[in-house]
Structures are given as C-alpha cells and as structure tokens.
Design an enzyme around this catalytic site. Structure first.
Site, PDB file in Angstrom:
ATOM      1  N   HIS A  52       0.871  -1.175   0.000  1.00 58.63           N
ATOM      2  CA  HIS A  52       0.000   0.000   0.000  1.00 58.63           C
ATOM      3  C   HIS A  52       0.906   1.223   0.000  1.00 58.63           C
ATOM      4  O   HIS A  52       1.841   1.301   0.793  1.00 58.63           O
ATOM      5  CB  HIS A  52      -0.894  -0.008   1.247  1.00 58.63           C
TER       6      HIS A  52
ATOM      7  N   ARG B  66      -6.155  10.380  -0.180  1.00 60.10           N
ATOM      8  CA  ARG B  66      -5.865  10.939  -1.508  1.00 60.10           C
ATOM      9  C   ARG B  66      -7.155  11.141  -2.286  1.00 60.10           C
ATOM     10  O   ARG B  66      -7.276  12.086  -3.056  1.00 60.10           O
ATOM     11  CB  ARG B  66      -4.898  10.019  -2.264  1.00 60.10           C
TER      12      ARG B  66
END
Lengths: 556, 228
Positions: free
Chosen positions: A327, A347
């Site tokens: 990740h 994000r």
C-alpha cells in the site's frame, strides 16, 4: 510532534501548498499527468519490490512445483507440518458438520450467514476472535457500480486493467456483477453506508477507478461491515456454532480425494480435535505478518497465510504468488504506528503526495503498485524524509483537504485517522503525514472458480486467501467487495453441495504423509514448520532464554 | 541509525519488567517475552481486542486504554483484559422495529442509566457513550447510531458501568436498525439492481471476457476517466 529538522521540510510543503491548491481547484484530481503503459512498466521494473532480482525463487514441491514465487511464501510451503499424521486417530471424530469455515473475517462470516440461510449446519473456527481480521481494519471503501454514470462494464475494465490483465475473467465478472446486490445485502443487514439526505450513496474515487464508486461507512468501512456480519452470526446460535482461539493445522481428505474436514488446534488449551465436514471453506486471509522483504505491514496479527499452507498440502494450486501489494501510504512516523495504514481515501479527498522539497511528483491516484513505486523512487533518489529511527518517507499533504473542501472535512470523513495521529500529538489538519509503502495485501492465493471452489471437490476458498480475482494487483475497495461476493458464493455453494448429497469415504491424512516425503526429498531444516499460526515479536535476547522458541511462529 | 533508548520500569500483572521507553503497552508485553494470544488483534486501534487497565506512577486512578495505542510510562502497572463476559441478546433484525420498544425489550438495563458518565470517561475512542445511551432512552435511534459509530467493542464501558449496561451491544443494534430501517434507499442502487436482473450488461461483459489481451488493453487505456 515532528522534530525540528522534519519541520524544515514541512515548511517547504507549506510553501508549495497554495500553488498545488490552485492546481487542484483548476484540474480536480488531475493535478499530475497519469503514467502511460510504458512509464508504468518502467517504474515497476526499476522500483517495485516484487521486481527485485532476489524477490522470487523456485518452489520445489507441490502442485506449483517449478513456479517462481515470493521467497517468504516458498519458506512456508517447503515446510513440515506442525504435527505428524500418525498421531491422529481419524476414527475418533470430535465434531461433525455440513460446512466447516476456517477464518472469521468478513468472508468467513458472510459464508456462515449464507450457508445457514440455506439451512446447512455451520462450524466456524477462528484462531483469534470472531471478526478479528484484516476485514475489520479496512478504512476507505467498497466498490460497486451503482451510480447512473457508471456500469459493471466499466468496473470490469478497471479491475482487469489494474490487475495487469492477469485476472481470471469469470471471477472479475462475478465480482462486478455481484457488487450492487452485495451492497443491498449489507444494507438489509444494517450496514450504515455514507449517504446524502435523499438516500443516494456518497461515492468517491480510488486509485485506478474511472468513476466514483467507492462506498464507505466513514473511515471505518471494514469495521462498519464486519461488525454487522459478526452480530448477525451471534444471532444464529442454532445453525452456526463457532469456536475461537482455534486454528486449522491440516485439512482432512477422504479416500476419494474429496475435502472432508480438518485437524483443529485450540491455542490456549493446546488440544487437537478432528472435524469431519461435508464441505470446507478456507477464509483465512493473507500473509502480511510474514513481513515479506522485511516490510512493515498494515495487516492483522493473524495474517500468516495458514490457509494457503494447508490448502496447498491438500493439493489445491496457487495463482499469482509472485506478487505482493504494497500500500503506498503506510505511516513511518511516529514510530509507535509504523506500518499503520493511511487510507487511500485521504488521496481520494484531495491530499497530494509531495517529496521532501515540497514537490508533487506523481498522479495521486495511480493503481497501488505504480503509486508505491513512485514513492520508493523519490526516497531512493534522496527526495524522501528520514525519521529519527532511520526510516524514509514522503509527505501526504492532508491540510490541503481542508483548504479544498472546507474546515471539518477531515473530522467528518477521516475520524479514525485524525484520532490515531492525535494520540501521538500530530494534528493532520495542520501537518502532513509521513508515509512509505507498507505490506498490505496478498494479490494471489489458492485458485478458485466462479463458484468459489478449488480443484479439490468440497474445498472452497473465499477472500484474500483465494487467487485470480485481482490478477497481480488489487484496486482499493475491491477486497471489501471480494470478501462479501465470494464469501457469500462460497457459503451458498457449499450449502448447495451438501443439499445435493455428499458421500464421504474414509478420512485420510495420506496427502500430508506424501507431502512430508516431498519436503524430505529437498532437504529443509526440520524445524521449519507451518502453518505459523501467530507471528513472534519477542526480541532475540529474550528468546534465547525461551527453550521452545527455536520454532518459527507460535511457540509450542 | 537506530536510536538508543532509555529503559523504564513497568509492572505487568504486578511483576517488574524493564522495557524501552516509547513502546506501546503491546510492544512492551512482547519485549518482555509474552507471546500474545488474547488481548491482541489488529494492532492499529480498530478491533478492540486489547482493552487494558493500568495505573500510572503516583496516581491512584485506574485508567483504561487500548494496549496497541497506549505508550508505557515509567512505573506503570498494567493488566490486560482477556475477555468481557457480557450478555448479548439474540434477535432477528427482520422482526424488530427501530424504536424505543425494541430496547426496553432487548436491553432493559439501558433504562437504568444513572447519567454518571463513567462509560464516556472509560472509552478509549472518545465516544460520548452516555449520550448515546440517553438517546436510546429517548428512542432517538438515529442519534445513538451516529454517536456510537466509532465503537470498536473493547468492552471498557460495560466493565465500568455501575448500572450493568452493555453499551456496545445496544450500540450495534441501534446502528443496524438505522442502516436497515431509517436511512433512505438509494434510488440509483434500486435501478441498477433491476438492470442487472434483466441482464442489461451480460452481453458487454461477455465480450470483455472473450476479448484478446491487446484489444482489452487498448480499451482499458482509452476509457474515459470521469472522477471528482
């Protein structure tokens, strides 16, 4: 709080923030050009950990003999059983059931609910507690193409492109077509999805998605789902029996090669039991706690790939065990939460990744392997920030979220994240987070078909322990979907198989005896045993005084 | 460049151990040689497995926290809670109504709340536990669902409650009732379900399944990206 020298880099981030804010206001998410196919290939080859020369080695035994797979997985596959078959008397059966489910994350829980709905008796075992799993920890979301500008066809394209076109098409079809009905199923069970006042779903984008289709339950999406499934399982004591603190250490087959149960081991009482089952579902999750290439992990304590080991020994084959998902955004500071997952939703909400100089260097929502590789590139090129304990990371500029969408956005959408950092005196509304790729997901696993069944009759696999759904790279929000879709399919199909009639022959552990001979033939250390069951974080100087600690994993 | 750390004294179950400063309680247990089976789960504050009671040096108060999220201090005395044997009523959500009557029936103890706020003080998630118990008493299921949302079921509230309420089990029922009955249905979802049932996408998906790799790749890279 960040030490002073790190604050100097944060100042640079603050200096470039107004410009980056302007960019975001003008271009939305497209603040940086996305990579072409060639650029993607190059960055993976140069920076992704899977592509390093020593990441893989040849597996010498079992159905995938000759395949090059991840080193740490080879280690647990080329290993001896915890206990030798001859000590078990398979004539003395302790439990008999229609469906034995190993693992109680959301895949196992979904399977249990569906199997019991289809009137099968279920025995559900877990080596920790019901719901203790990676499922519970997922933050960002669950994908489903239910918006008017979206279709399952577009979802299919995103899944298979993100997976480098290696996914099994029938599994992708099952995933995307079952997605909207799964959302409905969860809502009927009482999952509280984030919604607008008119009932429409609040959806966001994720890495590699072409539409907004990420459904969430704040930033507790995994828990929001898993705790409801667990509560539902508690409500069926007549059909679903469960045993906690109990691992499956070996599958049992019958003399016709059908899956027929498992040897189970209670971690506290140290007793073994024999389960005879007409069908078995492996839902044991992934391998994060193997700490591949010494990476920190976001994974649950129990993520030691036990299901892969026992399934492989029984003859089920593996798919895509040459790929690991890192990740992009694992915490590297403060050190108490190193490896901690900082959800992709951050994000999704507009936070940008920037290097030590405050420069934006990548499209913030590339598929995970690409994004992670870009972060590693910055750090290897001295554009990362080094922590006091020597780790490197890049900034995830969270204050930008509030500047983009207004004060209170973080508290409303990322309460878990805000709380975690606040515990260590960092306010992510004011300061960015320092992140680096962290070991997150097992892309491959035991191969299944669209019915969630393996090549062994009666052996089903669902969730992270299965292989083929995500190809070589999973997109955000598709694992929460996978565990529901294939957990339900496994539960329904196992129950249906039982209803059609399963005639079990004589129980056998011959496959384990055969496997031991294969391990003997390649010459590995007798102390290398698997499944590992639990990881071991006791320091060496203490272990030196623990006489049983020579064994890998769980102490005897 | 790993940093040298000061060692501090902690008392696990009353026994003295020396561990590096800066460790969480969970790391300190492991440093001391305990291989955890109970009292450990996600290690990131999401699962509630590691409810822990501790007392700090010079303080008489017993505090609660999560072992994976609480940093040890010099002189700390610690006990992990292995299990909370609280009652959980069995119900069929389909037969329940989202109102106060459901709670009088399934969680009568909720109505014994004396508003002492001990539960709120005990909560490692900073949830306004007493407020959601009070909301349940008023029959405000939506409020209780909202306020209890971040509950991770560690059990510390129920352990401290003088009125014997099992707050976290009442909380999940409130959230499930809200999710199933009180939140409005998504119109788009209903339409999509119907389309899927009618086979609207079957042909296109079938074509994608059979499409050769280069064509599929072309289709993928040229798809329109429309996200906000």
């Amino acid at each position: 709080m960040y030490p002073e020298y790190m604050m100097e880099s944060i100042k640079k981030v603050e200096q470039t923030r107004p410009k980056r804010l302007e960019l975001a206001k003008k271009f939305g998410k497209k603040v940086f050009p996305g990579m072409s196919e060639q650029e993607r290939e190059d960055i993976l080859n140069n920076y992704h950990p899977d592509y390093k020369d020593d990441a893989l080695r040849e597996l010498r035994i079992g159905p995938n003999k000759g395949d090059k797979i991840i080193n740490e997985v080879v280690d647990i596959m080329e290993s001896y059983p915890r206990d030798y078959p001859e000590i078990f008397d398979l004539n003395k059966v302790d439990f008999e059931t229609d469906v034995l489910i190993i693992g109680a994350g959301s895949a196992g829980l979904s399977a249990a609910i569906e199997a019991s709905n289809a009137d099968a008796d279920v025995l559900l075992i877990t080596k920790l507690r019901l719901g203790d799993s990676n499922s519970m920890m997922a933050q960002g979301g669950i994908q489903a193409a239910d918006q008017s500008d979206d279709t399952p066809v577009l979802h299919y394209l995103d899944v298979i492109g993100g997976g480098h076109f290696d996914n099994k098409p029938e599994l992708v079809e099952a995933l995307v077509m079952d997605a909207p009905p799964s959302i409905k199923w969860l809502e009927d069970l009482g999952v509280m999805f984030d919604k607008n006042p008119d009932g429409s779903m609040m959806v966001k984008s994720g890495g590699g998605t072409c539409r907004n289709r990420m459904h969430s339950t704040r930033d507790y999406t995994g828990a929001g789902i898993c705790r409801v499934l667990r509560d539902e399982v508690y409500n069926h004591p007549d059909k679903i029996k469960y045993i906690e603190y109990t691992a499956a250490t070996e599958l049992i087959l019958d003399d016709k090669g059908q899956c027929a149960g498992a040897i189970i081991y209670h971690l506290e009482s140290k007793q073994y039991s024999i389960v005879k089952a007409k069908t078995v579902i492996i839902a044991t999750g992934g391998f994060g706690r193997l700490h591949i290439r010494n990476f920190e992990t976001t994974n649950h304590y129990g993520a030691t790939a036990d299901g892969l080991v026992i399934g492989y020994r029984a003859g089920a084959n593996l798919l895509y065990m040459d790929s690991v998902q890192y990740h992009p955004t694992g915490a590297v500071f403060p050190e108490q939460i190193v490896g901690f997952l900082c959800t992709e939703k951050i994000r999704g909400l507009g936070a940008q990744p920037v290097n030590s100089e405050g420069e934006l260097f990548v499209y913030p929502l590339e598929p995970r392997d690409i994004e992670a590789s870009a972060f590693i590139r910055e750090c290897e090129n001295d554009l990362g920030v080094t922590t006091p304990s020597g780790l490197k990371g890049i900034w995830l500029d969270t204050p930008l979220i509030e500047e983009l969408s207004g004060e209170g956005t973080i508290e409303k959408n990322l309460p878990a994240m805000l709380r975690q950092y606040h515990r260590f005196d960092i306010d992510i509304r004011e300061y960015p987070m320092l992140v680096y790729p962290t070991l997150h997901y097992q892309n491959g696993g035991l191969e299944i078909n669209a019915a969630s069944e393996t090549s062994i009759s009666g052996l089903f696999v669902a969730g992270e322990s299965s292989g083929g759904v995500h190809g070589r790279n999973r997109l955000m929000g598709n694992s929460q979907l996978d565990i529901i879709v294939f957990g339900r399919r496994a539960g329904k199909n196992a129950a249906a198989k039982v209803k059609k009639g399963v005639q079990l022959g004589k129980l056998s552990l011959e496959h384990v005896e055969k496997y031991i001979k294969e391990v003997d033939s390649i010459g590995v250390d007798k102390k290398r045993i698997a499944p590992i069951v639990l990881p071991d974080y006791i320091p060496d100087h203490v272990k030196a005084k623990q006489l049983s600690s020579e064994f890998q994993g769980t102490l005897f | 460049m790993s940093i040298q750390r000061e060692m501090i004294n902690i008392y696990i179950g009353g026994e003295l151990f020396q561990v590096p400063e800066g460790h969480t309680i969970m790391m300190a247990f492991e440093y001391s040689g305990f291989q955890l089976k109970r009292g450990v789960g996600c290690r990131e504050g999401y699962c509630g497995a590691c409810a822990t009671v501790y007392r700090e040096k010079g303080d008489y108060k017993l505090k609660g926290g999560l072992a994976c999220q609480t940093v040890v201090t010099d002189g700390m005395t610690i006990a992990m809670i292995p299990f909370v044997p609280a009652e959980k009523p069995v119900y069929d959500l389909n037969e329940l109504t989202p109102d106060v009557g459901t709670f009088t029936q399934l969680f009568p103890s909720v109505f014994r709340c004396v508003s002492c706020n001990t539960c709120t003080k005990a909560c490692p998630q900073d949830i306004q536990v007493m407020d959601y118990v009070q909301a349940l008493i008023r029959g405000d299921i939506a409020k209780a669902a909202d306020l209890s949302f971040d509950c991770i079921r560690c059990g510390l509230c129920a352990l401290r409650c003088p009125a014997e309420i099992v707050q976290y089990n009442a909380g999940i029922l409130a959230r499930r009732l809200y999710g199933k009955y009180l939140s409005k249905n998504s119109p788009e979802l209903e339409i999509r379900l119907k389309e899927i049932e009618e086979g609207k996408y079957d042909k296109e998906i079938d074509e994608l399944k059979k499409m050769p790799g280069d064509k599929l790749s072309e289709k993928y890279y040229s798809r329109e990206i429309n996200i906000s």
